[in-house]
Enzyme design. Structure first.
Site, PDB file in Angstrom:
ATOM      1  N   CYS A 233      -2.176  -1.212  -7.662  1.00  0.00           N
ATOM      2  CA  CYS A 233      -3.161  -2.108  -7.056  1.00  0.00           C
ATOM      3  C   CYS A 233      -4.392  -2.308  -7.917  1.00  0.00           C
ATOM      4  O   CYS A 233      -5.260  -3.097  -7.573  1.00  0.00           O
ATOM      5  CB  CYS A 233      -3.573  -1.585  -5.690  1.00  0.00           C
ATOM      6  SG  CYS A 233      -2.151  -1.370  -4.636  1.00  0.00           S
TER       7      CYS A 233
ATOM      8  N   CYS B 159      -8.261   2.075  -4.788  1.00  0.00           N
ATOM      9  CA  CYS B 159      -7.223   3.098  -4.918  1.00  0.00           C
ATOM     10  C   CYS B 159      -5.949   2.415  -5.385  1.00  0.00           C
ATOM     11  O   CYS B 159      -5.837   1.197  -5.288  1.00  0.00           O
ATOM     12  CB  CYS B 159      -6.991   3.791  -3.585  1.00  0.00           C
ATOM     13  SG  CYS B 159      -6.514   2.642  -2.283  1.00  0.00           S
TER      14      CYS B 159
END
Lengths: 475, 728
Positions: free
Chosen positions: A139, A459
């Site tokens: 991500c 994250c």
């Protein structure tokens, strides 16, 4: 990651049922407060460092982020990436031949265009003399694309780099099984009919069962949603808190959209379809409606649901990054400086999504400023539970002492400065493209709300994390 | 419900076999309000849910003791009578343990079967009341839940939840033992273990409320045995008496075949289930408590409980923590043993160098380690990722690179003193001063190996058993010069490798090999006397040995057996005589080395389980045939000729101080050599069977064969004084 989001997506109630009711929530973001915050004296006047080139982001754009399976569903990833690049060219009017290098981030690769950056750049009309590469870091892939660009410029290798990211979750590479692939490859090599027949005779029906892209964290075999649910439980975060936070995200996003604040979005005429001009996943609902959903991962008692998770999204983003002197020489008025950044990683099992907690103090200390200096926080929202767990972890002395090797807690980012224009929960989260959205949101918020420093944090799968400081360009 | 109770009893049996019970000292913490002064159980009310917390003081685990029973009944009565309470949650406040089964100390304190029966009946009453509870009770289980502990969870009125890592909790859910799983949590704002229990309690309370409000219905409506073994069709068939009789018979046959009738418990359990199903649950309960009482008093039960205590002792490092923990291990020789040692080290996270002299030999060893780990992936006890992470702890190499950082070197090269001397000198030239040199040998005296060492205080014996990843025992051998810290370090590494450890003094054959050798000598004599390998195998297995005596020779390797027999024969002379070594020599000359060469007494083929006798052995056996002595050649006599020679040598080892304690002797014999576990090891056997009876048998065989059977002094002392026992 994919599967969890597929899951989330499947479980989403019909958009039509989610009346786009605007939920008025006491959002403590009064202009007074912000003015007060902005006028606070900063620990440092600027984060410019002697003997290091100042690097600026001239501007950035993104295609509207759409729920997977909607208007972008017939496209390929490089189509979306090309749309972002074209949008950037149009927005900045940068001459194509000035661009030294192009970097894109992506997570689920389309095997035909595994270097999607190159295919998109060629298609968008960039010079075939401009090299391009693709990076992947779950991500935070486009964050990696941007920081790679920063490093290339800082080291003097390049002056102008385009960084971006793309994800098309409407179509994912589903493969033949390994046995089937092996048979097909062997068939290719077979020279005589007898050889071919002998290979074909080994065929079994189960060879036909397909293989999906990674359905869970490879090292732990746990899906991200499952881990998020355990994380929320570990920090004792209730379902209600998570639903409330998700509602906040959708409400703020809706307001930002209505007020035209999401200026990084560029319209995209989808071939064979209408022009798409805005994100379609923003759906502020009510807490009652949200409470009706069943847990999506840990059944029947889990707390992570479709409504408090980010959904499967298609989208692409791109930013133009330059050395400050180059931008000024070309007559640009940059939006922001890209300053210190950091990457962190930790236990992919129990701390999969705690990257922001670890990355935040690290980058602040590196830059020599404190939490109080930050005027705009832009954190990637994978799950409500993940954001709230990170906030609790940052607010806990116990966690800081036992897991981070710090004497005291990181400190809590004030919520009134936090993801004020919505986040991944509401705007959507095309894995590879979110990073650029975060940076542009921080830059645009600093310009709009006033303020000097923005903090971007995210994250990523694999237990990794990232943070970067964005400094507003003086007006 | 009797059906499910049977599993409860079965696992109680398991409890005393897998041996996870009481006996530690630990903290006690109280969370109860000051009003309640019970010691084991307390409860609080959250909304309309009673949360009953079990926490036996001064123990790491909760066990079903009499006090716990009575307190539990008190609490449950209050719960049932209170109008505020609509449901209850049962939870342990000890991380990692719900109830670990019956208290072994309690059972041990009983002297008659009636006492045990009574205890069992009290427990049954408790379970019965729970089963008939009008209010839903949710058992929230975190960690081990065995035997009676499982029964607390089982009744249908109960819903269960379980937290635990790995496959065991999953399986429990699959079997229908539990309804819900709660995954262990990671760090939050307090220690993960603490928060996990809290979370478990929260989830359990939601369930209890849901059950009381009838919003949730327990899915597990079938009896356990049904969901476990049978499809719907067969469960219909089970209602027909004739079919049931057939099944009882089959199950009994199967159990008999597996246990050879040596372990009474499984058969009694079948009996109890039968009574329960045929005559109703009350008769079933009565029968269960009586049988349990009887079982607790059997020799087998005493032997197994003793073995359990011994195993617990041999899982501790009585030499204390070593000055420097071993972080880097090196194993020399990538053969079967070396690779096995490497495997049990890398899978515990120990950095290990595996060194051999040729690439093919090293490759074979690396492949063995990989296969050992990969087999676990196939069985789903490891993920492929965990396998890879473990395998990267292994470094394969042909040189001594990195040995300068090794904390311990274990050599597993061929059993040849000159070779071991050469290796020791080579290694000592490259290792740091603190590095321990351990020799894996089954018979070469460590003192002789250490003779060429510059630092004999760092030399020790570590005798692993093959296959290393399956055999639990590690025999550590110390010489007069071995330092205490070296021993502590070796024991520490062994424990980390998951071994049960005995520490013995140096001497020819140490303890294990020395006990086995006279028995092997007897095996050859018995074969020479005309008893076929198959018959001999069946005689030994029916006595309780897990592997038949002839098969054992094949497994150990005929060449190894000959090597050991010659060496020890020289050392111990006539006492180790018996069969003619000529048999082994002839086998070796024909290439019959046992399993590894494909032929021994039996023929071994890859992938073929059934093994046939090697007919080429007939001529060897015929040529060496000796007349048998009819008065010492009955089946029973043959069994006892083998066992008494073993036991006599074991007791002699204790007498000579090779062994420090009888416990280590028993553990070594059972875990390393397959001495019948139901007899509890040679020393338990002497205690329970009677020293006098053993001496009598030895004397009888002595009359026929001479000195090989002369009972040792210590054994004679025990026979002369019936009060003398190895275990008081």
């Amino acid at each position: 990651m994919t599967s969890l989001l597929t899951y989330t997506f499947k479980n989403l109630p019909n958009t039509s049922k989610w009346a786009l009711r605007f939920c008025v929530r006491p959002l403590s973001s009064s202009s007074q407060l912000q003015a007060a915050a902005a006028s606070q004296t900063k620990s440092k006047k600027t984060l410019a460092k002697p003997n290091i080139r100042n690097i600026v982001v001239v501007d950035g754009v993104r295609t509207p982020f759409l729920l997977s399976g909607t208007s972008y569903k017939d496209l390929m990833p490089h189509d979306l990436a090309r749309a972002a690049l074209s949008g950037l060219l149009h927005r900045t009017s940068v001459p194509k031949d000035v661009v030294d290098y192009i970097i894109f981030g992506t997570v689920i690769q389309e095997v035909k265009t595994s270097n999607v950056a190159r295919e998109a750049a060629l298609g968008a009309g960039f010079s075939d003399k401009t090299p391009a590469h693709t990076v992947t870091m779950a991500c935070i892939s486009s964050n990696q694309a941007m920081t790679t660009a920063v490093s290339l410029i800082a080291s003097g290798q390049c002056d102008v780099v385009v960084a971006g990211g793309v994800e098309l979750m409407s179509d994912i590479p589903i493969r033949h099984s390994r046995k089937m692939r092996k048979m097909m490859l062997d068939l290719n090599k077979a020279k005589t009919l007898a050889q071919r027949l002998s290979i074909i005779s080994k065929f079994r029906l189960n060879f036909l069962s397909p293989e999906l892209p990674a359905v869970s964290e490879f090292s732990t075999s746990e899906t991200m949603g499952h881990s998020a649910d355990r994380l929320a439980a570990a920090f004792a975060i209730s379902r209600e808190e998570q639903d409330e936070y998700a509602l906040r995200s959708h409400s703020l996003a809706k307001r930002a959209q209505d007020e035209g604040l999401l200026s990084d979005v560029v319209p995209f005429k989808v071939p064979g379809r209408d022009t798409v001009s805005q994100d379609n996943g923003i759906r502020p609902s009510s807490l009652d409606q949200m409470a009706k959903l069943k847990p999506a991962f840990i059944k029947p008692y889990g707390t992570v649901t479709a409504a408090n998770s980010s959904f499967l999204t298609d989208g692409a983003s791109a930013v133009l990054i330059m050395a400050e002197e180059k931008a000024l020489a070309m007559g640009y008025k940059p939006k922001a400086y890209l300053r210190d950044f950091t990457y962190v990683s930790q236990d992919p099992k129990d701390q999969l999504l705690l990257g922001p907690t670890y990355a935040t103090p690290k980058v602040l200390e590196k830059a020599g400023i404190t939490m109080n200096d930050i005027d705009a926080f832009e954190f990637h929202e994978a799950f409500s539970g993940q954001i709230l767990a990170n906030l609790k972890a940052m607010d806990s002395d116990w966690f800081a002492q036992n897991y981070m090797g710090r004497k005291a807690k990181v400190g809590l980012p004030p919520l009134e400065k936090f993801n004020n224009w919505g986040g991944s929960l509401s705007l959507g989260h095309p894995f590879g493209a979110t990073g650029c959205r975060l940076v542009m949101a921080a830059a645009n918020r600093l310009r709009k709300e006033g303020g000097q420093y923005g903090l971007v944090a995210a994250c990523a799968a694999g237990g990794q994390g990232h943070a970067m400081i964005v400094e507003a360009y003086p007006k | 419900m009797v059906a499910s109770r049977a599993i409860g009893s079965l696992s109680r049996f398991t409890a005393s076999r897998t041996l996870r019970c009481s006996g530690y000292i630990c903290r006690s913490f109280t969370r109860s309000s000051a009003l309640l002064t019970r010691t084991h159980i307390n409860y609080g009310v959250k909304g309309d849910v009673a949360v009953i917390r079990i926490n036996s003081p001064n123990s790491k685990v909760n066990t079903l003791s009499q006090e716990l029973h009575s307190e539990f009944m008190e609490v449950m009565n209050e719960v049932w009578s209170s109008s505020q309470i609509r449901s209850a949650v049962l939870i342990s406040t000890k991380p990692g343990c719900f109830i670990a089964g019956a208290d072994l100390n309690m059972l041990n304190a009983c002297t008659t079967s009636q006492e045990v029966t009574q205890i069992s009946q009290e427990a049954q009453k408790m379970f019965e009341k729970l089963e008939k509870s009008t209010k839903p009770v949710v058992a929230a289980i975190n960690g081990s839940c065995l035997g009676g502990g499982l029964e607390v969870g089982i009744p249908a009125a109960f819903d269960m939840m379980l937290t635990g890592r790995g496959i065991r909790a999953d399986r429990a859910k699959k079997m229908g033992l539990v309804d819900q799983l709660v995954e262990p949590l990671g760090p939050g704002v307090k220690p993960p273990e603490e928060r996990t229990i809290e979370y478990l309690e929260e989830v359990a309370i939601t369930f209890a409320k849901g059950l009381a409000d009838k919003k949730i219905t327990p899915k597990r409506d079938k009896g356990l045995v049904e969901t476990f073994y049978l499809t719907e069709l067969t469960s219909y068939a089970l209602t027909i008496p004739f079919v049931r009789q057939q099944i009882y018979k089959k199950v009994e046959e199967k159990v008999r075949k597996q246990t050879k009738g040596l372990y009474p418990a499984p058969l009694k359990i079948i009996d109890v289930v039968k009574t329960g199903i045929e005559q109703g649950s009350n008769a079933g309960y009565l029968s269960e408590s009586q049988r349990f009482g009887e079982l607790a008093m059997t020799k087998e039960s005493k032997a197994l409980m003793g073995l359990y205590r011994g195993q617990t002792q041999c899982k501790k490092n009585k030499f204390g923590a070593p000055q420097k923990e071993v972080k880097q291990l090196a194993v020399l020789g990538a053969g079967l043993m070396g690779a096995g040692i490497a495997q049990v080290s890398v899978d515990k996270g120990l950095q290990t160098i595996l060194k051999d002299t040729t690439l093919p030999a090293l490759g074979r060893g690396q492949q063995q380690v990989f296969k050992g780990l990969n087999d676990k992936v196939k069985k789903k006890t490891l993920t492929s990722f965990e396998r890879d992470a473990m395998f990267s702890n292994l470094t394969g190499q042909l040189d001594y690179q990195g040995f300068e950082k090794a904390d311990m070197v274990i050599e597993a090269v061929f059993e040849d003193l000159n070779l071991k001397h050469r290796v020791l000198k080579e290694v000592e030239a490259v290792i740091p001063d603190h590095c321990v040199f351990a020799s894996n040998t089954s018979a070469l005296p460590i003192g002789e190996i250490a003779a060429v060492s510059k630092r004999p205080e760092k030399v020790i014996g570590m005798h692993y058993f093959s296959p290393v990843d399956k055999m639990q025992l590690l025999e550590i051998i110390t010489t007069e010069k071995t330092s205490k810290d070296t021993t502590a370090s070796a024991v520490d590494v062994g424990l980390r490798q998951g071994k049960v450890i005995i520490v013995v003094k140096d001497g020819p054959g140490f303890y294990t090999t020395r006990c086995l050798a006279p028995m092997m000598s007897e095996v050859i004599r018995i074969l020479q006397e005309g008893v076929g390998p198959k018959k001999l195998d069946s005689l030994t297995t029916s006595f309780g040995f897990p592997v038949g005596a002839a098969t054992l020779v094949d497994e150990v390797g005929v060449d190894v057996a000959k090597h050991v027999a010659e060496n020890l024969g020289k050392e111990f002379g006539e006492r180790f005589a018996g069969g003619s070594l000529e048999m082994l020599r002839q086998m070796i000359s024909k290439g019959f080395l046992g399993r590894k060469s494909g032929k021994g007494f039996y023929i071994y083929q890859e992938g073929v389980k059934k093994k046939d006798l090697n007919s080429d052995m007939d001529s060897i056996l015929a040529s060496l045939k000796m007349p048998s002595q009819p008065d010492v050649s009955s089946d029973e006599d043959i069994q006892y000729r083998l066992v008494t020679r073993f036991v006599n040598e074991a007791v002699l080892c204790l007498q000579e101080g090779i062994l420090a304690t009888p416990t280590e002797g028993d553990i070594g014999a059972v875990f390393g050599l397959g001495f019948p576990p139901c007899l509890g090891g040679p020393f338990h056997f002497v205690d329970l069977y009677g020293a006098q009876k053993i001496v009598d048998r030895l004397r009888k065989y002595e009359a026929a064969y001479g000195k090989q059977f002369t009972p040792c002094q210590l054994l004679v002392d025990h026979a002369n004084n019936p009060k003398k026992k190895f275990y008081q």
